[in-house]
Design a protein around this motif. Structure first.
Motif, PDB file in Angstrom:
ATOM      1  N   MET A 116       0.832  -1.187   0.000  1.00  0.00           N
ATOM      2  CA  MET A 116       0.000   0.000   0.000  1.00  0.00           C
ATOM      3  C   MET A 116       0.877   1.251   0.000  1.00  0.00           C
ATOM      4  SD  MET A 116      -3.261  -0.436   0.177  1.00  0.00           S
ATOM      5  CE  MET A 116      -4.291  -1.841   0.183  1.00  0.00           C
ATOM      6  N   GLY A 117       0.439   2.247  -0.683  1.00  0.00           N
ATOM      7  CA  GLY A 117       1.130   3.524  -0.718  1.00  0.00           C
ATOM      8  C   GLY A 117       0.276   4.595  -0.067  1.00  0.00           C
ATOM      9  N   LEU A 118       0.822   5.776   0.006  1.00  0.00           N
ATOM     10  CA  LEU A 118       0.115   6.920   0.587  1.00  0.00           C
ATOM     11  C   LEU A 118      -0.166   7.961  -0.479  1.00  0.00           C
ATOM     12  CD1 LEU A 118       2.055   7.602   3.904  1.00  0.00           C
ATOM     13  CD2 LEU A 118      -0.263   6.759   3.689  1.00  0.00           C
ATOM     14  N   SER A 119      -1.253   8.654  -0.307  1.00  0.00           N
ATOM     15  CA  SER A 119      -1.571   9.786  -1.160  1.00  0.00           C
ATOM     16  C   SER A 119      -1.937  10.964  -0.264  1.00  0.00           C
ATOM     17  CB  SER A 119      -2.753   9.461  -2.072  1.00  0.00           C
ATOM     18  OG  SER A 119      -3.170  10.625  -2.753  1.00  0.00           O
ATOM     19  N   TYR A 120      -1.372  12.112  -0.586  1.00  0.00           N
ATOM     20  CA  TYR A 120      -1.683  13.343   0.156  1.00  0.00           C
ATOM     21  C   TYR A 120      -2.567  14.279  -0.669  1.00  0.00           C
ATOM     22  CZ  TYR A 120       1.962  11.668   3.267  1.00  0.00           C
ATOM     23  OH  TYR A 120       2.705  10.888   4.124  1.00  0.00           O
ATOM     24  N   LYS A 121      -3.288  13.733  -1.641  1.00  0.00           N
ATOM     25  CA  LYS A 121      -4.182  14.560  -2.461  1.00  0.00           C
ATOM     26  C   LYS A 121      -5.191  15.316  -1.600  1.00  0.00           C
ATOM     27  CE  LYS A 121      -4.084  11.938  -6.755  1.00  0.00           C
ATOM     28  NZ  LYS A 121      -4.874  11.134  -7.698  1.00  0.00           N
ATOM     29  N   LYS A 122      -5.660  14.660  -0.545  1.00  0.00           N
ATOM     30  CA  LYS A 122      -6.627  15.319   0.347  1.00  0.00           C
ATOM     31  C   LYS A 122      -6.038  16.571   0.983  1.00  0.00           C
ATOM     32  CE  LYS A 122      -9.548  11.476   1.793  1.00  0.00           C
ATOM     33  NZ  LYS A 122     -10.046  10.755   2.976  1.00  0.00           N
ATOM     34  N   LEU A 123      -4.744  16.536   1.292  1.00  0.00           N
ATOM     35  CA  LEU A 123      -4.083  17.717   1.862  1.00  0.00           C
ATOM     36  C   LEU A 123      -4.104  18.864   0.867  1.00  0.00           C
ATOM     37  CD1 LEU A 123      -2.347  19.270   3.912  1.00  0.00           C
ATOM     38  CD2 LEU A 123      -0.344  18.078   2.958  1.00  0.00           C
ATOM     39  N   TRP A 124      -3.743  18.571  -0.384  1.00  0.00           N
ATOM     40  CA  TRP A 124      -3.693  19.643  -1.388  1.00  0.00           C
ATOM     41  C   TRP A 124      -5.083  20.212  -1.656  1.00  0.00           C
ATOM     42  CZ3 TRP A 124       0.828  20.039  -0.167  1.00  0.00           C
ATOM     43  CH2 TRP A 124       1.760  19.017  -0.221  1.00  0.00           C
ATOM     44  N   LYS A 125      -6.104  19.351  -1.652  1.00  0.00           N
ATOM     45  CA  LYS A 125      -7.476  19.833  -1.835  1.00  0.00           C
ATOM     46  C   LYS A 125      -7.903  20.701  -0.644  1.00  0.00           C
ATOM     47  CE  LYS A 125      -8.986  16.045  -4.761  1.00  0.00           C
ATOM     48  NZ  LYS A 125      -9.824  14.858  -4.884  1.00  0.00           N
ATOM     49  N   LEU A 126      -7.497  20.296   0.555  1.00  0.00           N
ATOM     50  CA  LEU A 126      -7.829  21.075   1.751  1.00  0.00           C
ATOM     51  C   LEU A 126      -7.187  22.459   1.694  1.00  0.00           C
ATOM     52  CD1 LEU A 126      -9.285  21.009   4.504  1.00  0.00           C
ATOM     53  CD2 LEU A 126      -7.176  20.082   5.485  1.00  0.00           C
ATOM     54  N   LEU A 127      -5.940  22.498   1.238  1.00  0.00           N
ATOM     55  CA  LEU A 127      -5.257  23.794   1.108  1.00  0.00           C
ATOM     56  C   LEU A 127      -5.975  24.684   0.100  1.00  0.00           C
ATOM     57  CD1 LEU A 127      -1.443  22.901   1.172  1.00  0.00           C
ATOM     58  CD2 LEU A 127      -2.866  23.749   3.043  1.00  0.00           C
ATOM     59  N   ILE A 128      -6.401  24.103  -1.016  1.00  0.00           N
ATOM     60  CA  ILE A 128      -7.137  24.877  -2.019  1.00  0.00           C
ATOM     61  C   ILE A 128      -8.433  25.410  -1.427  1.00  0.00           C
ATOM     62  CG2 ILE A 128      -8.440  24.686  -4.183  1.00  0.00           C
ATOM     63  CD1 ILE A 128      -6.220  22.686  -5.099  1.00  0.00           C
ATOM     64  N   ASP A 129      -9.148  24.546  -0.712  1.00  0.00           N
ATOM     65  CA  ASP A 129     -10.418  24.954  -0.094  1.00  0.00           C
ATOM     66  C   ASP A 129     -10.223  26.099   0.894  1.00  0.00           C
ATOM     67  OD1 ASP A 129     -11.712  23.015  -1.559  1.00  0.00           O
ATOM     68  OD2 ASP A 129     -11.885  21.601   0.121  1.00  0.00           O
ATOM     69  N   ARG A 151       1.873  18.026  13.162  1.00  0.00           N
ATOM     70  CA  ARG A 151       1.976  19.492  13.004  1.00  0.00           C
ATOM     71  C   ARG A 151       0.963  20.018  11.995  1.00  0.00           C
ATOM     72  NH1 ARG A 151       8.222  21.508  12.711  1.00  0.00           N
ATOM     73  NH2 ARG A 151       8.904  20.747  14.737  1.00  0.00           N
ATOM     74  N   ILE A 152       0.830  19.297  10.880  1.00  0.00           N
ATOM     75  CA  ILE A 152      -0.121  19.720   9.851  1.00  0.00           C
ATOM     76  C   ILE A 152      -1.550  19.642  10.379  1.00  0.00           C
ATOM     77  CG2 ILE A 152      -1.102  19.119   7.599  1.00  0.00           C
ATOM     78  CD1 ILE A 152       1.755  18.205   6.789  1.00  0.00           C
ATOM     79  N   CYS A 153      -1.884  18.532  10.997  1.00  0.00           N
ATOM     80  CA  CYS A 153      -3.245  18.365  11.529  1.00  0.00           C
ATOM     81  C   CYS A 153      -3.561  19.385  12.615  1.00  0.00           C
ATOM     82  CB  CYS A 153      -3.439  16.947  12.053  1.00  0.00           C
ATOM     83  SG  CYS A 153      -3.525  15.712  10.752  1.00  0.00           S
ATOM     84  N   THR A 154      -2.587  19.671  13.458  1.00  0.00           N
ATOM     85  CA  THR A 154      -2.793  20.669  14.513  1.00  0.00           C
ATOM     86  C   THR A 154      -3.025  22.044  13.907  1.00  0.00           C
ATOM     87  OG1 THR A 154      -1.421  19.402  16.037  1.00  0.00           O
ATOM     88  CG2 THR A 154      -1.767  21.726  16.576  1.00  0.00           C
TER      89      THR A 154
END
Length: 91
Positions: free
Chosen positions: A1-14, A49-52
């Motif tokens: 399994m790999g990781l994707s941080y696409k949700k982070l980038w979408k959150l930043l855009i939002d 740190r990011i989540c906080t």
């Protein structure tokens, strides 16, 4: 399994934020930011740190995928079935 941080980038855009805004807010290094951009592993401390800073949960910024990135131009897709073959593709 790999990781994707696409949700982070979408959150930043939002939230109308740029990657440099996230770095300034969290104090994470440019190398950690580069790893995130490449969907590579980062320390739990970076994720905390990011989540906080964004007041969110880890599942809001990342997800598990069935792809493992070996190099920028090569990835392996892993099937969920037992005894199935791995598919290799170039992107």
């Amino acid at each position: 399994m790999g990781l994707s941080y696409k949700k982070l980038w979408k959150l930043l855009i939002d939230r109308d934020m740029k990657k440099k805004d996230l770095r300034a807010l969290t104090g994470i290094s440019s190398s950690s930011m580069a790893k995130l951009a490449k969907n590579e592993n980062v320390t739990t401390e970076v994720l905390v740190r990011i989540c906080t800073a964004l007041q969110c949960e880890p599942q809001d910024i990342m997800e598990l995928t069935n792809q493992i990135t070996l190099s920028p131009n090569h990835r392996v897709e892993v099937n969920d079935e037992k005894n199935s073959d791995r598919k290799t593709s170039r992107t």
